[in-house]
Scaffold this motif. Structure first.
Motif, PDB file in Angstrom:
ATOM      1  N   TRP A   9      32.594  56.386 -19.570  1.00  0.00           N
ATOM      2  CA  TRP A   9      33.674  56.014 -18.860  1.00  0.00           C
ATOM      3  C   TRP A   9      33.328  54.892 -17.701  1.00  0.00           C
ATOM      4  CZ3 TRP A   9      34.879  56.224 -13.631  1.00  0.00           C
ATOM      5  CH2 TRP A   9      36.268  55.992 -13.243  1.00  0.00           C
ATOM      6  N   ASN A  10      32.182  55.008 -17.039  1.00  0.00           N
ATOM      7  CA  ASN A  10      31.774  53.905 -16.055  1.00  0.00           C
ATOM      8  C   ASN A  10      31.599  52.627 -17.116  1.00  0.00           C
ATOM      9  OD1 ASN A  10      31.740  55.689 -13.804  1.00  0.00           O
ATOM     10  ND2 ASN A  10      29.648  56.087 -14.208  1.00  0.00           N
ATOM     11  N   LEU A  11      31.153  52.759 -18.180  1.00  0.00           N
ATOM     12  CA  LEU A  11      30.758  51.201 -18.728  1.00  0.00           C
ATOM     13  C   LEU A  11      32.077  50.771 -19.075  1.00  0.00           C
ATOM     14  CD1 LEU A  11      27.865  52.012 -20.835  1.00  0.00           C
ATOM     15  CD2 LEU A  11      27.981  50.437 -18.802  1.00  0.00           C
ATOM     16  N   THR A  12      33.338  51.927 -19.674  1.00  0.00           N
ATOM     17  CA  THR A  12      34.458  51.267 -20.078  1.00  0.00           C
ATOM     18  C   THR A  12      35.145  50.654 -18.788  1.00  0.00           C
ATOM     19  OG1 THR A  12      34.503  52.762 -21.736  1.00  0.00           O
ATOM     20  CG2 THR A  12      36.654  51.759 -21.053  1.00  0.00           C
ATOM     21  N   LEU A  13      35.239  51.179 -17.660  1.00  0.00           N
ATOM     22  CA  LEU A  13      35.859  50.791 -16.493  1.00  0.00           C
ATOM     23  C   LEU A  13      35.322  49.430 -16.032  1.00  0.00           C
ATOM     24  CD1 LEU A  13      38.118  51.410 -14.441  1.00  0.00           C
ATOM     25  CD2 LEU A  13      36.289  52.569 -13.059  1.00  0.00           C
ATOM     26  N   VAL A  14      33.943  49.373 -16.017  1.00  0.00           N
ATOM     27  CA  VAL A  14      33.192  48.040 -15.529  1.00  0.00           C
ATOM     28  C   VAL A  14      33.820  46.797 -16.479  1.00  0.00           C
ATOM     29  CG1 VAL A  14      31.056  46.844 -15.402  1.00  0.00           C
ATOM     30  CG2 VAL A  14      31.551  49.053 -14.225  1.00  0.00           C
ATOM     31  N   GLY A  15      33.902  47.222 -17.710  1.00  0.00           N
ATOM     32  CA  GLY A  15      34.336  46.189 -18.731  1.00  0.00           C
ATOM     33  C   GLY A  15      35.690  45.714 -18.488  1.00  0.00           C
ATOM     34  N   TRP A  16      36.616  46.765 -18.360  1.00  0.00           N
ATOM     35  CA  TRP A  16      38.064  46.242 -18.011  1.00  0.00           C
ATOM     36  C   TRP A  16      38.044  45.809 -16.580  1.00  0.00           C
ATOM     37  CZ3 TRP A  16      41.188  44.975 -21.587  1.00  0.00           C
ATOM     38  CH2 TRP A  16      41.099  45.805 -22.711  1.00  0.00           C
ATOM     39  N   VAL A  17      37.567  46.022 -15.613  1.00  0.00           N
ATOM     40  CA  VAL A  17      37.401  45.280 -14.248  1.00  0.00           C
ATOM     41  C   VAL A  17      37.040  43.922 -14.393  1.00  0.00           C
ATOM     42  CG1 VAL A  17      36.347  45.198 -11.865  1.00  0.00           C
ATOM     43  CG2 VAL A  17      37.237  47.394 -12.844  1.00  0.00           C
ATOM     44  N   LEU A  18      35.977  43.620 -15.378  1.00  0.00           N
ATOM     45  CA  LEU A  18      35.523  42.440 -15.510  1.00  0.00           C
ATOM     46  C   LEU A  18      36.674  41.195 -16.226  1.00  0.00           C
ATOM     47  CD1 LEU A  18      31.894  43.008 -16.459  1.00  0.00           C
ATOM     48  CD2 LEU A  18      32.506  41.887 -14.299  1.00  0.00           C
ATOM     49  N   THR A  20      39.582  41.943 -15.933  1.00  0.00           N
ATOM     50  CA  THR A  20      40.779  41.707 -14.987  1.00  0.00           C
ATOM     51  C   THR A  20      40.512  40.572 -14.028  1.00  0.00           C
ATOM     52  OG1 THR A  20      41.245  44.051 -15.585  1.00  0.00           O
ATOM     53  CG2 THR A  20      42.149  42.735 -13.391  1.00  0.00           C
ATOM     54  N   VAL A  21      39.251  40.518 -13.665  1.00  0.00           N
ATOM     55  CA  VAL A  21      38.753  39.467 -12.913  1.00  0.00           C
ATOM     56  C   VAL A  21      38.884  38.168 -13.601  1.00  0.00           C
ATOM     57  CG1 VAL A  21      36.713  38.418 -11.753  1.00  0.00           C
ATOM     58  CG2 VAL A  21      37.257  40.869 -11.381  1.00  0.00           C
ATOM     59  N   SER A  22      38.395  38.045 -14.888  1.00  0.00           N
ATOM     60  CA  SER A  22      38.297  36.925 -15.563  1.00  0.00           C
ATOM     61  C   SER A  22      40.041  36.373 -15.894  1.00  0.00           C
ATOM     62  CB  SER A  22      37.884  37.074 -16.991  1.00  0.00           C
ATOM     63  OG  SER A  22      38.236  35.976 -18.014  1.00  0.00           O
ATOM     64  N   ALA A  23      40.836  37.461 -15.954  1.00  0.00           N
ATOM     65  CA  ALA A  23      42.482  37.080 -15.893  1.00  0.00           C
ATOM     66  C   ALA A  23      42.921  36.601 -14.769  1.00  0.00           C
ATOM     67  CB  ALA A  23      43.084  38.349 -16.516  1.00  0.00           C
ATOM     68  N   LEU A  46      46.378  39.011 -17.997  1.00  0.00           N
ATOM     69  CA  LEU A  46      46.316  39.934 -16.691  1.00  0.00           C
ATOM     70  C   LEU A  46      46.960  41.194 -16.881  1.00  0.00           C
ATOM     71  CD1 LEU A  46      44.946  40.625 -13.941  1.00  0.00           C
ATOM     72  CD2 LEU A  46      47.128  39.190 -13.147  1.00  0.00           C
ATOM     73  N   LEU A  47      48.356  41.287 -17.400  1.00  0.00           N
ATOM     74  CA  LEU A  47      49.089  42.139 -17.184  1.00  0.00           C
ATOM     75  C   LEU A  47      48.592  43.213 -18.591  1.00  0.00           C
ATOM     76  CD1 LEU A  47      52.796  40.907 -17.047  1.00  0.00           C
ATOM     77  CD2 LEU A  47      51.389  42.254 -15.449  1.00  0.00           C
TER      78      LEU A  47
END
Length: 64
Positions: A9-18, A20-23, A46-47
């Motif tokens: 879960w932590n790795l999945t969340l970090v991936g999506w946060v990265l 999102t930052v890119s977007a 982003l959405l």
């Protein structure tokens, strides 16, 4: 070696946060450059990132 549900879960969340930052960075650059197609594409990206993060956040595993 399989990952624990919490680690996965932590790795999945970090991936999506990265993503999102890119977007956000792509959106800022689109605003700066004034490209309308670029802006539409970056806001859509982003959405999509935010939508994909909803089930990740809602399905957070309990502490092990």
């Amino acid at each position: 070696m399989p990952l624990s549900p919490r680690t996965s879960w932590n790795l999945t969340l970090v991936g999506w946060v990265l993503f999102t930052v890119s977007a956000v960075c792509f959106t800022a650059e689109a605003l700066r450059s004034g490209g309308s197609l670029y802006l539409v594409a970056s806001v859509t990206f982003l959405l999509a990132c935010l939508v994909f993060m909803v089930p990740v956040v809602l399905n957070r595993p309990g502490n092990d």
